[in-house]
Design an enzyme around this catalytic site. Structure first.
Site, PDB file in Angstrom:
ATOM      1  N   ASP A 364       0.737  -1.318   0.035  1.00 47.65           N
ATOM      2  CA  ASP A 364      -0.057  -0.001   0.129  1.00 47.65           C
ATOM      3  C   ASP A 364       0.912   1.061   0.032  1.00 47.65           C
ATOM      4  O   ASP A 364       2.034   1.120   0.284  1.00 47.65           O
ATOM      5  CB  ASP A 364      -1.075  -0.020   1.182  1.00 47.65           C
ATOM      6  CG  ASP A 364      -0.103   0.069   2.444  1.00 47.65           C
ATOM      7  OD1 ASP A 364       0.852  -0.715   2.554  1.00 47.65           O
ATOM      8  OD2 ASP A 364      -0.513   0.645   3.565  1.00 47.65           O
ATOM      9  N   GLU A 365       0.165   2.340  -0.348  1.00 43.51           N
ATOM     10  CA  GLU A 365       0.912   3.567  -0.431  1.00 43.51           C
ATOM     11  C   GLU A 365       2.138   3.812  -0.552  1.00 43.51           C
ATOM     12  O   GLU A 365       3.095   4.504  -0.143  1.00 43.51           O
ATOM     13  CB  GLU A 365       0.488   4.298   1.123  1.00 43.51           C
ATOM     14  CG  GLU A 365      -0.870   4.498   1.402  1.00 43.51           C
ATOM     15  CD  GLU A 365      -1.301   4.589   3.017  1.00 43.51           C
ATOM     16  OE1 GLU A 365      -1.969   5.614   3.238  1.00 43.51           O
ATOM     17  OE2 GLU A 365      -0.634   3.954   3.731  1.00 43.51           O
TER      18      GLU A 365
HETATM   19  C1  ACM Z   1      -3.778   1.256   4.479  1.00 41.50           C
HETATM   20  O1  ACM Z   1      -4.346   1.592   5.332  1.00 41.50           O
HETATM   21  N1  ACM Z   1      -2.802   1.942   4.128  1.00 41.50           N
HETATM   22  C2  ACM Z   1      -3.751  -0.072   4.027  1.00 41.50           C
END
Ligand code: ACM
Length: 557
Positions: A364-365
């Site tokens: 993620d991110e």
């Molecule tokens: C997330 O909340 N960055 C998976």
């Protein structure tokens, strides 16, 4: 990300008065979905969270007495005439019959303090008492159970010990809340007559705990596991690494913990699990029929690792440790070969600690990793998970680098772009299975409302009703129902550092996500659910759970 608030405010929070709404009256159409127990008799068979699949009330209640025995049968040839006393249960048995016996001991351990009864566990046959039976009964699946209650006996049957374990959580909830007390209470200890047949809607019913932003010691994790088990959650996803801390010992890269684990958000001392600690958590979870899914978040959320080893950085320089709450600024060095030595070692050691089938690799991110680098990284790292015998799970961005068998965890929210949703839906149509955890529904750390003193609000406020009122099967357009493996309730800990704070955000929302994972869609009904939810409160009081008295729930109704 959202601002961090002082934990001391929690004290004020727990004093917040709730506005009680009147209890909603029984729905007349089904007759069993009332959630209404009688004032003086046993509570009705449907007054359970998660709502059971099928309930038929019939006959007189069963009453526990000082002479009640717990009988175990089925599995692989139970021994005869053996009575097992308190505390002698075999832990972690490998065959079905020892698994059943373990559940019987767990039930006895649960019931003895408040009842004051001896409740011996025996394999001796008999017609009375509480029976835990492994049977070849079809249709219950690996986690389902049937509870048949008459005046003479309470019979719990299941195909597997996991079903018996979920069944005793139901049995526990059908008894008065006082059964949770740690000293003798007067009773009577009655269970309503009838038959309850139950099995889960989804196989993957998960809760995530972020032990990186703030470190939580083994006992805090065990406490949360106990709370999850009560609601038939079967998966504990541990977010073991992030920018602020690396929390699991990796022998081949020791500075990950000695340096990378030495702090946390706000600059506290952090901490980490030794391999023995971690095995202890895994075993404790397994005894409660939860599988641990460990997560090492990559290629971003890696500042703790980058700070521990200069050689992992593209410029060969280690950044300082980080104790803030920004995201997306760190990245493993994708072109560097050493990165894949690191990933291989970490995944190998973690897989060796992991009896469960899944290993989560984050994704993620990754705002500091180019799209090309992200795809290249995931293309190399997903096969490493397979190489060590595990199935990869990734946050849904991993669908940018699709690989057969990888599970994607959707964590978007109402503002997530159509293109991103479409990418996930397309992957699902091509065979990627999904765990659904929308940030604006199932993220337990989202504030309930503007006055919530803890938590974040980047996905908006998530009230108790909002977190319950959605359907995992239809949440994402274009996703076939069979692609949904289950649901998860993540609990991020930028603002949370104690068990009391975890509980303030998890309760009362967690039981609702558990119900979405377990109960048939046909049982889904906020008005009756909130009445059932209110009736969990006396139980939480006795368990010492620090819940938020949401004004949407008729606590005293
Ligand atoms: C997330 O909340 N960055 C998976």
């Amino acid at each position: 990300m959202g601002r961090r608030l002082r934990p001391l405010l929690l004290l004020c929070a727990s004093l917040l008065a709730a506005t009680s709404l009147p209890a909603v009256s029984a729905t007349a159409d089904t007759g069993v979905r009332s959630g209404q127990g009688t004032a003086h008799g046993p509570r009705s068979l449907d007054e359970v969270i998660p709502a059971p699949a099928s309930v038929r009330a019939k006959g007189k209640p069963y009453t526990l007495s000082p002479r009640t025995v717990i009988r175990v049968s089925g599995g692989h040839g139970p021994g005869r005439d053996r009575v097992r006393g308190h505390g002698r249960g075999k832990k972690g048995g490998h065959d079905a019959s020892s698994g059943a016996r373990q559940v019987a001991e767990q039930l006895a351990d649960l019931l003895r303090p408040a009842t004051g009864y001896r409740l011996p566990v025996t394999t001796r046959p008999g017609r009375d008492g509480i029976h835990l039976r492994l049977s070849g009964e079809r249709g219950l699946g690996p986690e389902g159970y049937r509870l048949h209650v008459t005046e003479r006996a309470t019979v719990l049957s299941a195909r597997e010990p996991a079903g018996l374990f979920h069944g005793i959580q139901t049995l526990r909830q059908l008894l008065p809340a006082a059964v949770e007390a740690d000293s003798t209470r007067p009773g009577p200890w009655q269970i309503a007559g009838g038959t309850l047949t139950d099995k889960p809607r989804y196989a993957y019913r998960s809760a995530m705990l972020d032990v990186s932003r703030h470190f939580f010691p083994v006992d805090s994790v065990k406490r949360y596991i106990d709370q999850l088990a009560l609601y038939k959650i079967n998966t504990l996803h541990l977010h073991l690494s992030d920018d602020q801390g690396w929390r699991i010992a990796i022998d081949s890269w020791p500075r990950l913990t000695t340096h990378g684990g030495s702090t946390q958000v706000g600059g506290g001392p952090g901490g980490y699990y030794t391999k023995a600690d971690y095995r202890d958590i895994v075993r404790y979870a397994a005894d409660r029929h939860l599988t641990v899914v460990p997560e090492i978040d990559m290629p971003s959320h890696t500042n703790a690792a980058l700070a521990s080893y200069a050689e992992l950085n593209c410029d060969g320089k280690a950044p300082p440790l980080y104790t803030g709450t920004d995201v997306g600024f760190s990245s493993l060095c994708v072109p560097l070969e050493r990165t894949y030595d690191f990933a291989d070692d970490v995944i190998r050691e973690l897989a060796a600690l992991t009896p469960g089938p899944y290993l989560h690799i984050g994704g993620d991110e990754a705002h500091s990793t180019s799209e090309e680098d992200f795809a290249a990284f995931m293309k190399r790292v997903q096969p490493l998970v397979a190489k060590y015998g595990k199935t990869a799970v990734g946050w849904h961005q991993i669908t940018a680098a699709p690989r057969r068998g990888t599970i994607a965890q959707y964590w978007g929210y109402d503002e997530t772009g159509a293109e991103e949703r479409a990418q996930v839906a397309a992957a699902a149509r091509n065979g990627t299975r999904l765990v659904i955890s929308p940030a604006d529904r199932s993220y337990l750390d989202m504030k309930y409302d503007k006055d919530t003193p803890l938590g974040l609000s980047w996905a908006g406020y998530v009230s108790t009703e909002r977190s319950y009122d959605w359907d995992p099967a239809t949440y994402l357009d274009g996703v076939p129902e069979r692609a949904v493996l289950g649901v998860e309730a993540p609990l991020w800990t930028e603002t949370l550092s104690t068990s009391a704070q975890l509980e303030y955000m998890a309760f009362p929302k967690l039981p609702g996500i558990a119900e979405l994972g377990w109960s048939p869609a046909a049982t889904h009904d906020w008005d009756t659910y909130r009445v059932r939810l209110a009736r969990q409160a006396p139980r939480w009081d006795l368990m010492g759970v620090n819940y938020y008295r949401s004004p949407q729930v008729p606590w005293d109704g």
